[in-house]
Enzyme design. Structure first.
Site, PDB file in Angstrom:
ATOM      1  N   THR A 191      -9.923 -41.633   8.837  1.00 21.30           N
ATOM      2  CA  THR A 191     -11.316 -42.317   8.596  1.00 21.30           C
ATOM      3  C   THR A 191     -12.176 -42.087   9.696  1.00 21.30           C
ATOM      4  OG1 THR A 191     -10.673 -44.140  10.129  1.00 21.30           O
ATOM      5  CG2 THR A 191      -9.973 -44.415   7.635  1.00 21.30           C
ATOM      6  N   GLY A 239     -24.059 -28.949   4.351  1.00 21.71           N
ATOM      7  CA  GLY A 239     -22.799 -29.631   4.583  1.00 21.71           C
ATOM      8  C   GLY A 239     -22.277 -29.443   6.062  1.00 21.71           C
ATOM      9  N   ASP A 280     -20.421 -36.018  19.659  1.00 21.47           N
ATOM     10  CA  ASP A 280     -19.100 -35.431  19.177  1.00 21.47           C
ATOM     11  C   ASP A 280     -18.503 -34.508  20.260  1.00 21.47           C
ATOM     12  OD1 ASP A 280     -17.632 -34.280  16.577  1.00 21.47           O
ATOM     13  OD2 ASP A 280     -18.265 -32.413  17.489  1.00 21.47           O
ATOM     14  N   GLU A 301      -4.044 -32.788  16.847  1.00 18.83           N
ATOM     15  CA  GLU A 301      -4.464 -31.244  16.822  1.00 18.83           C
ATOM     16  C   GLU A 301      -5.854 -31.098  16.196  1.00 18.83           C
ATOM     17  OE1 GLU A 301      -3.131 -28.231  18.340  1.00 18.83           O
ATOM     18  OE2 GLU A 301      -5.275 -27.968  18.183  1.00 18.83           O
ATOM     19  N   LYS A 351     -14.880 -34.751  22.214  1.00 21.62           N
ATOM     20  CA  LYS A 351     -13.754 -33.852  22.379  1.00 21.62           C
ATOM     21  C   LYS A 351     -13.373 -33.420  24.038  1.00 21.62           C
ATOM     22  CE  LYS A 351     -15.087 -31.973  17.684  1.00 21.62           C
ATOM     23  NZ  LYS A 351     -16.196 -30.889  17.259  1.00 21.62           N
ATOM     24  N   VAL A 371      -9.827 -31.628  17.608  1.00 19.01           N
ATOM     25  CA  VAL A 371     -10.905 -31.081  18.302  1.00 19.01           C
ATOM     26  C   VAL A 371     -10.691 -29.418  17.834  1.00 19.01           C
ATOM     27  CG1 VAL A 371     -11.393 -29.794  20.761  1.00 19.01           C
ATOM     28  CG2 VAL A 371     -10.324 -32.038  20.541  1.00 19.01           C
ATOM     29  N   PHE A 430      -9.868 -41.124   2.344  1.00 20.32           N
ATOM     30  CA  PHE A 430      -9.850 -40.056   1.363  1.00 20.32           C
ATOM     31  C   PHE A 430     -11.012 -39.404   1.116  1.00 20.32           C
ATOM     32  CE2 PHE A 430      -8.247 -38.828  -2.966  1.00 20.32           C
ATOM     33  CZ  PHE A 430      -7.590 -37.829  -2.589  1.00 20.32           C
ATOM     34  N   GLY A 466     -14.540 -28.391   8.795  1.00 21.99           N
ATOM     35  CA  GLY A 466     -14.311 -27.999   7.658  1.00 21.99           C
ATOM     36  C   GLY A 466     -13.152 -28.915   6.834  1.00 21.99           C
ATOM     37  N   LYS A 514     -11.554 -38.860  15.923  1.00 24.16           N
ATOM     38  CA  LYS A 514     -11.628 -38.498  17.525  1.00 24.16           C
ATOM     39  C   LYS A 514     -11.686 -39.949  17.963  1.00 24.16           C
ATOM     40  CE  LYS A 514     -15.209 -35.916  16.436  1.00 24.16           C
ATOM     41  NZ  LYS A 514     -14.755 -35.433  14.945  1.00 24.16           N
TER      42      LYS A 514
HETATM   43  N1  LIG Z   1     -15.032 -32.854   8.314  1.00 25.11           N
HETATM   44  C1  LIG Z   1     -14.614 -32.031   9.220  1.00 25.11           C
HETATM   45  O1  LIG Z   1     -14.943 -30.931   9.144  1.00 25.11           O
HETATM   46  C2  LIG Z   1     -13.892 -32.633  10.447  1.00 25.11           C
HETATM   47  C3  LIG Z   1     -13.250 -32.027  11.370  1.00 25.11           C
HETATM   48  C4  LIG Z   1     -12.485 -32.621  12.315  1.00 25.11           C
HETATM   49  C5  LIG Z   1     -12.434 -33.735  12.358  1.00 25.11           C
HETATM   50  N2  LIG Z   1     -12.990 -34.561  11.385  1.00 25.11           N
HETATM   51  C6  LIG Z   1     -12.841 -36.090  11.527  1.00 25.11           C
HETATM   52  O2  LIG Z   1     -12.002 -36.495  10.751  1.00 25.11           O
HETATM   53  C7  LIG Z   1     -12.511 -37.564   9.904  1.00 25.11           C
HETATM   54  C8  LIG Z   1     -12.785 -37.685   8.544  1.00 25.11           C
HETATM   55  O3  LIG Z   1     -13.776 -36.813   8.428  1.00 25.11           O
HETATM   56  P1  LIG Z   1     -14.180 -36.517   6.719  1.00 25.11           P
HETATM   57  O4  LIG Z   1     -15.189 -35.298   6.667  1.00 25.11           O
HETATM   58  O5  LIG Z   1     -13.151 -36.438   5.841  1.00 25.11           O
HETATM   59  O6  LIG Z   1     -15.082 -37.719   6.753  1.00 25.11           O
HETATM   60  P2  LIG Z   1     -15.512 -38.666   5.207  1.00 25.11           P
HETATM   61  O7  LIG Z   1     -15.538 -37.679   4.168  1.00 25.11           O
HETATM   62  O8  LIG Z   1     -16.702 -39.501   5.762  1.00 25.11           O
HETATM   63  O9  LIG Z   1     -14.316 -39.537   5.000  1.00 25.11           O
HETATM   64  C9  LIG Z   1     -13.943 -40.866   5.595  1.00 25.11           C
HETATM   65  C10 LIG Z   1     -13.298 -41.621   4.652  1.00 25.11           C
HETATM   66  O10 LIG Z   1     -12.588 -42.701   5.438  1.00 25.11           O
HETATM   67  C11 LIG Z   1     -12.608 -43.748   4.592  1.00 25.11           C
HETATM   68  N3  LIG Z   1     -12.540 -45.093   5.383  1.00 25.11           N
HETATM   69  C12 LIG Z   1     -13.290 -45.628   6.251  1.00 25.11           C
HETATM   70  N4  LIG Z   1     -12.706 -46.678   6.509  1.00 25.11           N
HETATM   71  C13 LIG Z   1     -11.652 -47.014   5.922  1.00 25.11           C
HETATM   72  C14 LIG Z   1     -10.822 -48.020   5.749  1.00 25.11           C
HETATM   73  N5  LIG Z   1     -10.651 -49.170   6.498  1.00 25.11           N
HETATM   74  N6  LIG Z   1      -9.677 -47.686   4.794  1.00 25.11           N
HETATM   75  C15 LIG Z   1      -9.595 -46.614   4.161  1.00 25.11           C
HETATM   76  N7  LIG Z   1     -10.453 -45.621   4.227  1.00 25.11           N
HETATM   77  C16 LIG Z   1     -11.603 -45.792   5.091  1.00 25.11           C
HETATM   78  C17 LIG Z   1     -14.197 -43.595   3.941  1.00 25.11           C
HETATM   79  O11 LIG Z   1     -14.235 -44.369   2.780  1.00 25.11           O
HETATM   80  P3  LIG Z   1     -15.341 -44.437   2.129  1.00 25.11           P
HETATM   81  O12 LIG Z   1     -15.415 -43.529   1.003  1.00 25.11           O
HETATM   82  O13 LIG Z   1     -15.389 -45.847   1.389  1.00 25.11           O
HETATM   83  O14 LIG Z   1     -16.747 -44.573   3.008  1.00 25.11           O
HETATM   84  C18 LIG Z   1     -14.328 -42.076   3.907  1.00 25.11           C
HETATM   85  O15 LIG Z   1     -13.842 -41.853   2.629  1.00 25.11           O
HETATM   86  C19 LIG Z   1     -13.693 -38.073  10.822  1.00 25.11           C
HETATM   87  O16 LIG Z   1     -13.163 -39.023  11.902  1.00 25.11           O
HETATM   88  C20 LIG Z   1     -14.327 -37.024  11.378  1.00 25.11           C
HETATM   89  O17 LIG Z   1     -14.888 -36.955  12.610  1.00 25.11           O
HETATM   90  C21 LIG Z   1     -13.845 -34.029  10.592  1.00 25.11           C
END
Ligand SMILES: NC(=O)c1ccc[n+]([C@@H]2O[C@H](COP(=O)([O-])OP(=O)(O)OC[C@H]3O[C@@H](n4cnc5c(N)ncnc54)[C@H](OP(=O)(O)O)[C@@H]3O)[C@@H](O)[C@H]2O)c1
Length: 339
Positions: free
Chosen positions: A97, A207, A221, A150, A225, A153, A9, A322, A126
């Site tokens: 996560t 950010g 990263d 989807e 991909k 990447v 979350f 984003g 990923k």
């Molecule tokens: N942000 C982007 O633009 C983007 C784009 C494409 C893909 N992604 C991918 O999408 C995923 C999420 O990205 P994000 O930006 O949302 O990252 P984030 O803000 O760091 O969120 C990841 C969340 O996962 C939680 N988590 C970790 N281990 C867990 C577990 N065992 N059980 C439950 N929750 C757990 C973390 O908890 P804590 O709060 O306790 O640390 C954190 O809140 C990543 O894999 C990222 O590479 C992100």
């Protein structure tokens, strides 16, 4: 009713909750999907399960006020991610996560568990598809569960589905693109005259870059991909360690100036190609001539060109990161499952 459990979350998990809450009516009217989130498991952000469905606006509001989803007034609290997958009664697990390209954890165990139980999985993480796409797809196939990726990447910009579905019938013999927004932002700003360290700091403040930028600037990263696209679109079986990799940390303002003088730009190019019948992957800074469309993909924008036998070159351009953008990738996978 389609029951969804959110695992993770953070930025993406919360954005998906917000986007789904805004689109719930539209999903019902346009696609006949009555999507309800029944559980959220967020490690430090707490966990909540209510099989009747959570009021997402209320969850988001309580979370904003208290920093934990456990202040939601009803439901079971305190379940960990695996318990949530097993006990939530959800049909779809949305896994967001953190990415880990070495072990895939914790996402890999979440995805394995969910698919083994016959639950569809949609992930933005990923790690699981880069390390174990073929294995996970096979578990899903055996249990009539879809494994949808989807959002992994270029966020919601449809690059995976373009390669696997939209251009079906073409043979894809390679792809080439800019698939990391952070490094593209840094290179664009350096061309405008900034220094690497100051721009990285600014990208972190905006950010666009993480506190530990190594995953982006050292090319990992993009490697993840490349592996995902090569394995899903080109039928390869690459692992992250198979991909030749060089990041942008060695790029100097002089190199960027020299490129500019010969009408070129330096871009972090991610690609896959076939050599002696074998699919190879590569991520490296390359000089791209200004007449090449990739030279004009600047800032945080991403683009990817597939090289095919029939349509020749097919290019997808759009935002590659984003929260909202990634949430839309997840939403499109949800609709695809039920279409
Ligand atoms: N942000 C982007 O633009 C983007 C784009 C494409 C893909 N992604 C991918 O999408 C995923 C999420 O990205 P994000 O930006 O949302 O990252 P984030 O803000 O760091 O969120 C990841 C969340 O996962 C939680 N988590 C970790 N281990 C867990 C577990 N065992 N059980 C439950 N929750 C757990 C973390 O908890 P804590 O709060 O306790 O640390 C954190 O809140 C990543 O894999 C990222 O590479 C992100």
């Amino acid at each position: 009713m389609t029951k969804i459990a959110l695992i993770g979350f953070g930025v993406v998990g919360q954005s998906f909750a917000r986007v789904l809450s805004q689109k719930q009516q539209e999903l019902k009217q346009k696609y006949g999907i009555d999507a309800q989130v029944v559980a959220i498991s967020g490690r430090s952000k707490g966990s909540i399960l209510d099989e009747q469905g959570l009021d997402l606006e209320k969850v988001l509001k309580t979370f904003e006020e208290t920093g934990t989803v456990e202040s939601y007034p009803t439901g079971r609290k305190g379940l960990d991610s695996i318990q949530t997958i097993k006990e939530s009664g959800a049909d779809v697990i949305v896994e967001t996560t953190n990415t880990n390209l070495e072990t895939g954890m914790p996402g890999l165990s979440h995805v394995r568990e969910a698919l083994s139980l016959g639950k569809h999985v949609i992930t933005s993480n990923k790690g699981p598809p880069a390390l174990a796409y073929n294995e996970l797809k096979a578990i899903g196939d055996k249990n009539n569960a879809k494994f949808m990726i989807e959002a992994t990447v270029m966020a919601g910009t449809p690059v995976v589905n373009t390669g696997t579905k939209s251009i079906a019938g073409n043979k894809v013999h390679g792809f080439k693109g800019i698939i990391n927004g952070t490094t593209n932002y840094i290179l664009t700003k350096m061309e405008q005259g900034g220094d690497y360290d100051a721009i990285l700091k600014e990208a972190q403040e905006l950010g666009y870059a993480e506190a530990d930028p190594a995953g982006d600037v050292e090319g990992w990263d993009a490697v993840g991909k490349v592996v995902i696209l090569a394995n899903t679109v080109m039928g390869a079986n690459l692992k992250p360690g198979d991909v030749e990799r060089e990041g942008i940390t060695g790029i100097t303002p002089e190199m960027i100036r020299d490129a500019k003088q010969s009408s070129e730009r330096i871009k972090l190019i991610a690609q896959a190609y076939i050599e002696n019948g074998v699919v190879k992957g590569k991520v490296s800074p390359e000089k791209v001539h200004l007449t090449d469309p990739l030279a004009n993909v600047n800032g945080t924008m991403n683009a990817l060109t597939y090289m095919t036998d029939g349509l020749l070159e097919v290019t997808v351009i759009g935002r590659g990161a984003g929260g909202v953008e990634t949430a839309h990738g997840i939403l499109s996978d949800l609709i695809a499952i039920y279409e």
